[in-house]
Design a protein around this motif. Sequence first.
Motif, PDB file in Angstrom:
ATOM      1  N   ARG A   1       6.465  -1.203   7.477  1.00 28.39           N
ATOM      2  CA  ARG A   1       6.469   0.066   6.736  1.00 28.39           C
ATOM      3  C   ARG A   1       7.886   0.603   6.601  1.00 28.39           C
ATOM      4  NH1 ARG A   1       1.803   0.144   9.826  1.00 28.39           N
ATOM      5  NH2 ARG A   1      -0.123   0.722   8.728  1.00 28.39           N
ATOM      6  N   PHE A   2       8.113   1.286   5.505  1.00 28.02           N
ATOM      7  CA  PHE A   2       9.338   2.064   5.332  1.00 28.02           C
ATOM      8  C   PHE A   2       9.015   3.246   4.417  1.00 28.02           C
ATOM      9  CE2 PHE A   2       9.305  -0.840   1.779  1.00 28.02           C
ATOM     10  CZ  PHE A   2       9.858  -0.133   0.717  1.00 28.02           C
TER      11      PHE A   2
ATOM     12  N   ILE B   1       0.878  -1.173   0.000  1.00 32.79           N
ATOM     13  CA  ILE B   1       0.000   0.000   0.000  1.00 32.79           C
ATOM     14  C   ILE B   1       0.911   1.217   0.000  1.00 32.79           C
ATOM     15  CG2 ILE B   1      -1.694   1.309   1.329  1.00 32.79           C
ATOM     16  CD1 ILE B   1      -2.718  -1.357   2.427  1.00 32.79           C
ATOM     17  N   ILE B   2       0.800   2.048  -1.032  1.00 32.35           N
ATOM     18  CA  ILE B   2       1.714   3.174  -1.204  1.00 32.35           C
ATOM     19  C   ILE B   2       0.960   4.495  -0.998  1.00 32.35           C
ATOM     20  CG2 ILE B   2       1.386   3.196  -3.716  1.00 32.35           C
ATOM     21  CD1 ILE B   2       4.355   4.031  -3.933  1.00 32.35           C
TER      22      ILE B   2
ATOM     23  N   ILE C   1       5.523   3.398   2.217  1.00 30.76           N
ATOM     24  CA  ILE C   1       5.172   2.089   1.657  1.00 30.76           C
ATOM     25  C   ILE C   1       4.932   1.107   2.796  1.00 30.76           C
ATOM     26  CG2 ILE C   1       5.961   0.135   0.251  1.00 30.76           C
ATOM     27  CD1 ILE C   1       7.687   2.141  -1.307  1.00 30.76           C
ATOM     28  N   LYS C   2       3.750   0.515   2.818  1.00 30.32           N
ATOM     29  CA  LYS C   2       3.467  -0.605   3.711  1.00 30.32           C
ATOM     30  C   LYS C   2       3.668  -1.871   2.894  1.00 30.32           C
ATOM     31  CE  LYS C   2       0.095  -2.519   6.955  1.00 30.32           C
ATOM     32  NZ  LYS C   2      -1.255  -2.415   7.560  1.00 30.32           N
ATOM     33  N   ALA C   3       4.751  -2.554   3.190  1.00 31.64           N
ATOM     34  CA  ALA C   3       5.175  -3.688   2.365  1.00 31.64           C
ATOM     35  C   ALA C   3       4.667  -5.002   2.942  1.00 31.64           C
ATOM     36  CB  ALA C   3       6.696  -3.717   2.260  1.00 31.64           C
ATOM     37  N   TYR C   4       4.014  -5.779   2.103  1.00 34.26           N
ATOM     38  CA  TYR C   4       3.627  -7.141   2.425  1.00 34.26           C
ATOM     39  C   TYR C   4       4.498  -8.073   1.592  1.00 34.26           C
ATOM     40  CZ  TYR C   4      -0.690  -5.085   4.316  1.00 34.26           C
ATOM     41  OH  TYR C   4      -1.593  -4.346   5.029  1.00 34.26           O
ATOM     42  N   GLY C   5       4.894  -9.183   2.191  1.00 32.89           N
ATOM     43  CA  GLY C   5       5.724 -10.097   1.411  1.00 32.89           C
ATOM     44  C   GLY C   5       6.026 -11.374   2.165  1.00 32.89           C
ATOM     45  N   ILE C   6       6.896 -12.160   1.569  1.00 32.42           N
ATOM     46  CA  ILE C   6       7.263 -13.465   2.128  1.00 32.42           C
ATOM     47  C   ILE C   6       8.722 -13.410   2.557  1.00 32.42           C
ATOM     48  CG2 ILE C   6       7.395 -15.939   1.714  1.00 32.42           C
ATOM     49  CD1 ILE C   6       5.341 -15.558  -0.524  1.00 32.42           C
TER      50      ILE C   6
END
Length: 388
Positions: A295-296, A106-107, A312-317
Amino acid sequence: MAGCCAVLGAFLFEYDTPRIVLIRSRKVGLMNRTVQLLILAYVIGWVFVWEKGYQETDSVVSSVTAKAKGVTMTNTSKLGLRIWDVADYVIPAQEENSVFIMTNMIITMNQTQGLCPEIPDKTTMCETDANCTAGSAGTHSSGVATGRCVSFNGTLKTCEVAAWCPVENDTELPKPAFLKAAENFTLLIKNNIWYPKFNFSKRNILPNITTAYLKTCIYDAKTDPFCPIFRLGTIVERAGHSFRDMAIEGGIMGIQIKWDCNLDRAASLCLPRYSFRRLDTRDVDHNVSPGYNFRFAKYYSDPNGAERRTLIKAYGIRFDIIVFGKAGKFDIIPTMINIGSGLALLGVATVLCDVIVLYCMKKRYYYREKKYKYVEDYEQGLGNQMDQ
């Protein structure tokens, strides 16, 4: 009192010595040999063959590096046409024994510090300034409340905050995942191991692997079980999950590398074994705060010199690489210890047969009479005869 003295006297002044009695009984003889055979099977089969009780063992010492590769393209209203490479989706660039691949986000662009309305929810919606507490800053708020109730849109009002504006709205997560093409990205894992007790070292890029092979191979449990390059989608699928579902909210995957080495054999037979599992396994009945995200921000200055940022709220593996295993090599000390333990265990057969013969069989009183013999003190008996 007399009974206690008698027991104490018997304990102090009596001595037991084993007596060998040969009992001719098919039942007892067969039971004795069966128990001995079971003990021998345990010592030879389990202790020495399966557990390799003749070997000295050592635990593995390991180091791991991982490198991702892959490029994809997205086209959105916020970012337009954009190419994503390793520098964009691997965050941070290096971690210890793990690597994070961003698959969704989510940006919030062009944020500046100022005053703006909060995102509507049951704690931020208001009708008048009286509903807003100046100076409050909850753990889930985007900033510090000013105490004013301002318009969020044409129909809603929310409390105003001093924050990075506009505030982030993370109520809707992109579906499908923003970087769903990441399932075709690859991960090269370099693993070096060392067994200090035996001064033996090796790495998962085996001696027979060439540069040409490394450029083309992809891990496959049947056709390429020792290729150190893994397709991300394959890792997740082999753990029993869907990559596209996991990429939406994120998660943690474990890549397990097992080194079990028998150093009594050739070093070329010491090989890595790979397995995969999800470490943050989701409970279908309790699915609160699933996935993995953080977030970063990227900071910059506009032409007027004002500080701005893109949040940027980063989602990932996150792929955690777990290395374990042990090595074994023949040593005389554990061999002799286990042989001695096995010989001692053979005494169990005698004890078991004694219990059955002396307490369970029909002729137990007869066998007990033959087993035990009571002898008086010879010197005391001789003295009594001389007195007479």
